[in-house]
Every structure is written in structure tokens, then in C-alpha cells.
Scaffold this motif. Structure first.
Motif, PDB file in Angstrom:
ATOM      1  N   MET A  33       0.846  -1.174   0.000  1.00  0.00           N
ATOM      2  CA  MET A  33       0.000   0.000   0.000  1.00  0.00           C
ATOM      3  C   MET A  33       0.896   1.243   0.000  1.00  0.00           C
ATOM      4  O   MET A  33       1.831   1.333   0.777  1.00  0.00           O
ATOM      5  N   LEU A  34       0.586   2.157  -0.872  1.00  0.00           N
ATOM      6  CA  LEU A  34       1.324   3.427  -0.929  1.00  0.00           C
ATOM      7  C   LEU A  34       0.835   4.403   0.121  1.00  0.00           C
ATOM      8  O   LEU A  34       1.600   5.096   0.764  1.00  0.00           O
ATOM      9  N   GLY A  35      -0.480   4.492   0.263  1.00  0.00           N
ATOM     10  CA  GLY A  35      -1.068   5.427   1.203  1.00  0.00           C
ATOM     11  C   GLY A  35      -2.575   5.276   1.217  1.00  0.00           C
ATOM     12  O   GLY A  35      -3.145   4.489   0.456  1.00  0.00           O
ATOM     13  N   CYS A  36      -3.213   6.020   2.096  1.00  0.00           N
ATOM     14  CA  CYS A  36      -4.668   5.973   2.183  1.00  0.00           C
ATOM     15  C   CYS A  36      -5.174   7.304   2.735  1.00  0.00           C
ATOM     16  O   CYS A  36      -4.421   8.074   3.311  1.00  0.00           O
ATOM     17  N   TYR A  37      -6.445   7.553   2.530  1.00  0.00           N
ATOM     18  CA  TYR A  37      -7.064   8.774   3.033  1.00  0.00           C
ATOM     19  C   TYR A  37      -8.539   8.510   3.251  1.00  0.00           C
ATOM     20  O   TYR A  37      -9.117   7.587   2.694  1.00  0.00           O
ATOM     21  N   ALA A  38      -9.133   9.352   4.099  1.00  0.00           N
ATOM     22  CA  ALA A  38     -10.570   9.311   4.336  1.00  0.00           C
ATOM     23  C   ALA A  38     -11.056  10.759   4.358  1.00  0.00           C
ATOM     24  O   ALA A  38     -10.474  11.610   5.028  1.00  0.00           O
ATOM     25  N   PHE A  39     -12.092  11.027   3.582  1.00  0.00           N
ATOM     26  CA  PHE A  39     -12.665  12.362   3.545  1.00  0.00           C
ATOM     27  C   PHE A  39     -14.145  12.244   3.241  1.00  0.00           C
ATOM     28  O   PHE A  39     -14.633  11.191   2.839  1.00  0.00           O
ATOM     29  N   TYR A  40     -14.866  13.328   3.471  1.00  0.00           N
ATOM     30  CA  TYR A  40     -16.263  13.369   3.068  1.00  0.00           C
ATOM     31  C   TYR A  40     -16.539  14.711   2.420  1.00  0.00           C
ATOM     32  O   TYR A  40     -15.861  15.701   2.675  1.00  0.00           O
ATOM     33  N   GLY A  41     -17.520  14.728   1.549  1.00  0.00           N
ATOM     34  CA  GLY A  41     -17.885  15.945   0.850  1.00  0.00           C
ATOM     35  C   GLY A  41     -19.019  15.676  -0.114  1.00  0.00           C
ATOM     36  O   GLY A  41     -19.498  14.541  -0.222  1.00  0.00           O
ATOM     37  N   GLN A  42     -19.433  16.723  -0.802  1.00  0.00           N
ATOM     38  CA  GLN A  42     -20.484  16.575  -1.808  1.00  0.00           C
ATOM     39  C   GLN A  42     -20.217  17.544  -2.941  1.00  0.00           C
ATOM     40  O   GLN A  42     -19.481  18.521  -2.785  1.00  0.00           O
ATOM     41  N   GLY A  89     -20.032  20.453  -5.364  1.00  0.00           N
ATOM     42  CA  GLY A  89     -20.207  21.874  -5.150  1.00  0.00           C
ATOM     43  C   GLY A  89     -19.725  22.364  -3.795  1.00  0.00           C
ATOM     44  O   GLY A  89     -19.695  23.563  -3.544  1.00  0.00           O
ATOM     45  N   GLY A  90     -19.345  21.450  -2.905  1.00  0.00           N
ATOM     46  CA  GLY A  90     -18.906  21.833  -1.565  1.00  0.00           C
ATOM     47  C   GLY A  90     -17.418  21.597  -1.366  1.00  0.00           C
ATOM     48  O   GLY A  90     -16.711  21.126  -2.248  1.00  0.00           O
ATOM     49  N   ILE A  91     -16.949  21.933  -0.187  1.00  0.00           N
ATOM     50  CA  ILE A  91     -15.558  21.716   0.174  1.00  0.00           C
ATOM     51  C   ILE A  91     -15.466  20.424   0.972  1.00  0.00           C
ATOM     52  O   ILE A  91     -16.142  20.262   1.991  1.00  0.00           O
ATOM     53  N   ALA A  92     -14.642  19.498   0.493  1.00  0.00           N
ATOM     54  CA  ALA A  92     -14.462  18.218   1.165  1.00  0.00           C
ATOM     55  C   ALA A  92     -13.696  18.415   2.468  1.00  0.00           C
ATOM     56  O   ALA A  92     -12.825  19.275   2.561  1.00  0.00           O
ATOM     57  N   SER A  93     -14.011  17.607   3.459  1.00  0.00           N
ATOM     58  CA  SER A  93     -13.308  17.641   4.740  1.00  0.00           C
ATOM     59  C   SER A  93     -12.439  16.395   4.856  1.00  0.00           C
ATOM     60  O   SER A  93     -12.949  15.270   4.850  1.00  0.00           O
ATOM     61  N   LEU A  94     -11.142  16.601   4.958  1.00  0.00           N
ATOM     62  CA  LEU A  94     -10.196  15.500   5.117  1.00  0.00           C
ATOM     63  C   LEU A  94     -10.226  15.027   6.557  1.00  0.00           C
ATOM     64  O   LEU A  94     -10.050  15.818   7.481  1.00  0.00           O
ATOM     65  N   GLY A  98      -8.373  20.538   5.686  1.00  0.00           N
ATOM     66  CA  GLY A  98      -7.891  19.551   6.646  1.00  0.00           C
ATOM     67  C   GLY A  98      -6.545  19.955   7.200  1.00  0.00           C
ATOM     68  O   GLY A  98      -6.018  21.019   6.870  1.00  0.00           O
ATOM     69  N   GLN A  99      -5.985  19.103   8.039  1.00  0.00           N
ATOM     70  CA  GLN A  99      -4.683  19.362   8.633  1.00  0.00           C
ATOM     71  C   GLN A  99      -3.628  18.538   7.918  1.00  0.00           C
ATOM     72  O   GLN A  99      -3.943  17.577   7.215  1.00  0.00           O
ATOM     73  N   SER A 100      -2.365  18.903   8.128  1.00  0.00           N
ATOM     74  CA  SER A 100      -1.284  18.161   7.495  1.00  0.00           C
ATOM     75  C   SER A 100      -0.187  17.855   8.497  1.00  0.00           C
ATOM     76  O   SER A 100      -0.213  18.330   9.631  1.00  0.00           O
ATOM     77  N   PHE A 157      -2.752  28.150   3.519  1.00  0.00           N
ATOM     78  CA  PHE A 157      -2.160  27.528   4.695  1.00  0.00           C
ATOM     79  C   PHE A 157      -2.521  28.357   5.918  1.00  0.00           C
ATOM     80  O   PHE A 157      -2.349  29.567   5.930  1.00  0.00           O
ATOM     81  N   ARG A 158      -3.025  27.694   6.944  1.00  0.00           N
ATOM     82  CA  ARG A 158      -3.380  28.366   8.194  1.00  0.00           C
ATOM     83  C   ARG A 158      -2.834  27.538   9.340  1.00  0.00           C
ATOM     84  O   ARG A 158      -3.185  26.378   9.521  1.00  0.00           O
ATOM     85  N   TYR A 159      -1.950  28.122  10.110  1.00  0.00           N
ATOM     86  CA  TYR A 159      -1.406  27.438  11.276  1.00  0.00           C
ATOM     87  C   TYR A 159      -2.455  27.458  12.377  1.00  0.00           C
ATOM     88  O   TYR A 159      -2.958  28.521  12.747  1.00  0.00           O
ATOM     89  N   ALA A 160      -2.788  26.289  12.899  1.00  0.00           N
ATOM     90  CA  ALA A 160      -3.886  26.221  13.863  1.00  0.00           C
ATOM     91  C   ALA A 160      -3.483  25.652  15.220  1.00  0.00           C
ATOM     92  O   ALA A 160      -4.337  25.420  16.046  1.00  0.00           O
ATOM     93  N   GLY A 161      -2.234  25.407  15.460  1.00  0.00           N
ATOM     94  CA  GLY A 161      -1.876  24.883  16.773  1.00  0.00           C
ATOM     95  C   GLY A 161      -0.588  24.088  16.732  1.00  0.00           C
ATOM     96  O   GLY A 161       0.097  24.035  15.727  1.00  0.00           O
ATOM     97  N   GLY A 162      -0.265  23.488  17.816  1.00  0.00           N
ATOM     98  CA  GLY A 162       0.955  22.712  17.919  1.00  0.00           C
ATOM     99  C   GLY A 162       0.786  21.593  18.918  1.00  0.00           C
ATOM    100  O   GLY A 162      -0.252  21.443  19.555  1.00  0.00           O
ATOM    101  N   THR A 163       1.844  20.825  19.071  1.00  0.00           N
ATOM    102  CA  THR A 163       1.837  19.688  19.987  1.00  0.00           C
ATOM    103  C   THR A 163       3.107  19.717  20.814  1.00  0.00           C
ATOM    104  O   THR A 163       4.179  20.009  20.300  1.00  0.00           O
ATOM    105  N   MET A 164       2.984  19.407  22.077  1.00  0.00           N
ATOM    106  CA  MET A 164       4.146  19.307  22.941  1.00  0.00           C
ATOM    107  C   MET A 164       4.238  17.878  23.453  1.00  0.00           C
ATOM    108  O   MET A 164       3.235  17.297  23.864  1.00  0.00           O
TER     109      MET A 164
END
Length: 110
Positions: free
Chosen positions: A1-10, A12-17, A48-50, A66-73
Motif C-alpha cells: 500500500m502506498l497510502g490511504c485517506y478518508a474524507f467526506y464531501g459533496q 459543489g462543496g468543500i471536502a473535509s479530510l 484539513g490538517q497536514s 495555509f493556516r497554522y492552527a496549533g501545535g503539539t508538545m
């Protein structure tokens, strides 16, 4: 497997990863598959986030916002955990876009 993803959308709309993962150097191919699948559904964009190792492929796309929305410690006495965090070989968190705390998503200006 190279990779996978899950998203939803319809159409005319913006999909959510919800999640995206790839092995080795296959981030570009996985991202291309995600964009193609959303386009085929009729979505006009994806939100979505990256992860940091994913950004070089993201920045290759036109019309990227690109919008920075937080971090992790992370703090651990276990050397293997610390090294995995530093090298990017660890997954921390839940679903991308998951906003389970008010501190990460509230508008503090009001």
C-alpha cells in the motif's frame, strides 16, 4: 500500500479530510489520489490538517491556503519516544481536523 485517506464531501462543496497517511516517499502520489477523488465527486476544494513531511507536496499545488492552527508538545523519559517525535516517525492525535478542546478552536477576540 502506498497510502490511504478518508474524507467526506459533496458536489459543489468543500471536502473535509479526516485522515491521510502514506508510506516512505509516497506522499505525493497519495495526495494526488485524494485531490483526484475529491474532484471526481465534484468538490471545489479540500480542507484539513497536514503533517510536516507532507508539506513539500502540498506547496506544489496552486491555490493552496495555509493556516497554522496549533501545535503539539511531547515530553517523555523514554528515549525511543523522543527520537520518534524528532524524526517524525510517530503519529500523535486523532482524526485530522478533530477539535476536541475549546482552546484550539474558540475565537478569543469576542
Amino acid at each position: 500500500m502506498l497510502g490511504c485517506y478518508a474524507f467526506y464531501g459533496q458536489a459543489g462543496g468543500i471536502a473535509s479530510l479526516l485522515q491521510i497517511q502514506a508510506s516512505g516517499s509516497h506522499w505525493g502520489a497519495t495526495l494526488d489520489g485524494l485531490v483526484a477523488a475529491a474532484w471526481d465527486m465534484g468538490c471545489v476544494g479540500i480542507t484539513g490538517q497536514s503533517q510536516s513531511r507532507f508539506r513539500p507536496q502540498l506547496f506544489g499545488y496552486k491555490n493552496l491556503f495555509f493556516r497554522y492552527a496549533g501545535g503539539t508538545m511531547v515530553r517523555s523519559r523514554i528515549a525511543e519516544v523522543t527520537e520518534a517525535v524528532r524524526s517524525g516517525d510517530i503519529f500523535i492525535g486523532g482524526l485530522m481536523g478533530d477539535r476536541w478542546t475549546r482552546l484550539s478552536s474558540d475565537d478569543f477576540g469576542h
